[in-house]
Motif scaffolding. Structure first.
Motif, PDB file in Angstrom:
ATOM      1  N   PHE A 148       4.405  -4.054   7.867  1.00 33.04           N
ATOM      2  CA  PHE A 148       4.393  -3.032   6.811  1.00 33.04           C
ATOM      3  C   PHE A 148       5.808  -2.715   6.352  1.00 33.04           C
ATOM      4  CE2 PHE A 148       5.106   1.496   5.967  1.00 33.04           C
ATOM      5  CZ  PHE A 148       4.324   1.677   4.844  1.00 33.04           C
ATOM      6  N   LYS A 206       0.358   3.195   4.975  1.00 36.49           N
ATOM      7  CA  LYS A 206       1.010   2.920   6.265  1.00 36.49           C
ATOM      8  C   LYS A 206      -0.042   2.826   7.369  1.00 36.49           C
ATOM      9  CE  LYS A 206       4.858   5.014   7.276  1.00 36.49           C
ATOM     10  NZ  LYS A 206       5.839   6.062   7.689  1.00 36.49           N
ATOM     11  N   ARG A 211      -1.082   7.913   1.009  1.00 39.18           N
ATOM     12  CA  ARG A 211       0.218   7.352   1.347  1.00 39.18           C
ATOM     13  C   ARG A 211       1.262   8.349   0.856  1.00 39.18           C
ATOM     14  NH1 ARG A 211      -0.880   3.345  -2.431  1.00 39.18           N
ATOM     15  NH2 ARG A 211      -2.948   3.360  -1.498  1.00 39.18           N
ATOM     16  N   SER A 225      -7.060   6.660   1.414  1.00 39.77           N
ATOM     17  CA  SER A 225      -6.092   6.071   0.485  1.00 39.77           C
ATOM     18  C   SER A 225      -4.734   6.755   0.556  1.00 39.77           C
ATOM     19  CB  SER A 225      -6.620   6.166  -0.956  1.00 39.77           C
ATOM     20  OG  SER A 225      -7.802   5.418  -1.109  1.00 39.77           O
ATOM     21  N   ALA A 278       5.842   0.495  -5.925  1.00 42.64           N
ATOM     22  CA  ALA A 278       4.609   0.293  -5.157  1.00 42.64           C
ATOM     23  C   ALA A 278       4.760   0.894  -3.763  1.00 42.64           C
ATOM     24  CB  ALA A 278       4.291  -1.192  -5.062  1.00 42.64           C
ATOM     25  N   THR A 279       3.800   1.716  -3.393  1.00 39.55           N
ATOM     26  CA  THR A 279       3.791   2.334  -2.068  1.00 39.55           C
ATOM     27  C   THR A 279       2.504   1.942  -1.365  1.00 39.55           C
ATOM     28  OG1 THR A 279       5.032   4.222  -2.922  1.00 39.55           O
ATOM     29  CG2 THR A 279       3.988   4.485  -0.783  1.00 39.55           C
ATOM     30  N   GLU A 280       2.631   1.255  -0.247  1.00 40.53           N
ATOM     31  CA  GLU A 280       1.462   0.780   0.473  1.00 40.53           C
ATOM     32  C   GLU A 280       0.986   1.823   1.480  1.00 40.53           C
ATOM     33  OE1 GLU A 280      -1.486  -0.536   1.077  1.00 40.53           O
ATOM     34  OE2 GLU A 280      -0.625  -2.322   0.134  1.00 40.53           O
ATOM     35  N   ARG A 319      -6.576  -1.682   5.571  1.00 37.84           N
ATOM     36  CA  ARG A 319      -5.235  -1.278   5.160  1.00 37.84           C
ATOM     37  C   ARG A 319      -4.763  -0.060   5.964  1.00 37.84           C
ATOM     38  NH1 ARG A 319      -5.733  -0.552  -1.122  1.00 37.84           N
ATOM     39  NH2 ARG A 319      -3.478  -0.178  -1.027  1.00 37.84           N
ATOM     40  N   GLN A 331       7.657  -3.168   2.624  1.00 39.89           N
ATOM     41  CA  GLN A 331       8.172  -2.009   1.889  1.00 39.89           C
ATOM     42  C   GLN A 331       9.701  -1.985   1.847  1.00 39.89           C
ATOM     43  OE1 GLN A 331       5.980   0.721   0.416  1.00 39.89           O
ATOM     44  NE2 GLN A 331       4.915  -1.244   0.492  1.00 39.89           N
TER      45      GLN A 331
END
Length: 284
Positions: free
Chosen positions: A241, A208, A46, A44, A204-206, A22, A245
């Motif tokens: 991505f 980057k 973000r 992790s 939701a924030t993925e 990720r 988003q």
């Protein structure tokens, strides 16, 4: 039949590999056998821009500052400070100076990290010295690096405690006005801000994706030319991505080129040198 312990280890290995994937948007070879909680927190990360209306406990802020003060500091000069801003009206005024960054208002806490030579200047004066060493570019660079190291330690600590953060470089758009609003002494400069709060789970924030290691890791000497194929592949991953988003799908290279395209793209920061001199820095 595999043991529960082996199954748990295998599951953890899978989650570590997934987290690496990720972070890069693709498979990233790495030995994860020594994985730990610190790596979990850092990989992790973000940027969080939507927060719950829940204040940050004082104890959490104190722990974050303790983590910040545990960062390395050049010659132990500790040439940084931070202003914690919780008042909503003051945050709204800061957002006008650093905007558009509406998360400054929605986050319950805004930290303004300072390159701070004022404390050292006062110490020099009390010791009967001029403090001429503070008058050179090296000192403001040192203080800015100290502030960045401290802030990143605080960020990792906050995120490990379940909070979200977002750096705000726009604080440098109008540094003199920010200094006046916060009552900063001469030779104290807001390097960047950081919004802090509990992330809104409804948004939701993925993670980057970052540039592949082939573009940032050099061995023995600098690799002058970046492989075009690696940049093109990274653009593709960034577009995926961005689409996920609900962002404009521009990739990375075009965004980076726009950010440095001309003086106007700097949003007033092209005048930083003259501004910090007006704020008391000598910067020889």
């Amino acid at each position: 039949m595999s043991s529960p312990r082996f199954a748990a280890a295998s599951a953890a290995q899978g989650s570590h590999d997934e987290l690496l994937q990720r972070r890069y948007g693709e498979s990233q070879p790495a030995d994860t056998s020594d994985w730990n909680a610190a790596l979990d927190a850092m990989l992790s990360h973000r940027s969080v821009r939507t927060y719950l209306p829940k204040p940050v406990p004082e104890g959490v802020l104190q722990l974050a500052i303790a983590a910040a003060q545990s960062a390395p500091t050049s010659s132990s000069l500790q040439a940084w400070s931070v202003v914690a801003v919780e008042d909503r009206d003051r945050r709204a005024q800061l957002e006008k100076l650093a905007g558009p960054n509406p998360q400054i208002v929605s986050a319950p806490l805004f930290l303004v990290w300072l390159a701070d030579l004022s404390r050292l200047r006062g110490i020099a004066s009390r010791e009967g010295r001029t403090g001429e060493g503070l008058d050179y570019f090296e000192s403001i660079l040192l203080a800015s690096i100290d502030a960045a190291l401290a802030a990143q330690n605080a960020l990792v600590a906050l995120e490990s405690l379940g909070l979200g953060t977002c750096y705000i470089g726009g604080i440098r758009n109008h540094p003199a006005e920010v200094a006046e609003m916060l009552g900063l002494p001469p030779e104290a400069f807001g390097v960047f801000g950081m919004t802090v709060g509990y992330p809104d789970p409804a948004v939701a924030t993925e993670i980057k994706p970052r540039l592949p290691q082939s573009l940032v890791l050099h061995r023995e000497h600098y690799q002058q030319a970046a492989p075009d194929a690696d940049l093109q592949a990274y653009d593709d991953r960034m577009r995926a991505f961005q689409a996920g988003q609900a962002m404009a799908t521009r990739g990375w290279t075009s965004v980076a080129a726009s950010r440095i395209a001309d003086t106007a793209a700097l949003k007033g920061r092209d005048r930083l040198l003259e501004t910090v001199r007006r704020m008391g820095f000598k910067v020889k």
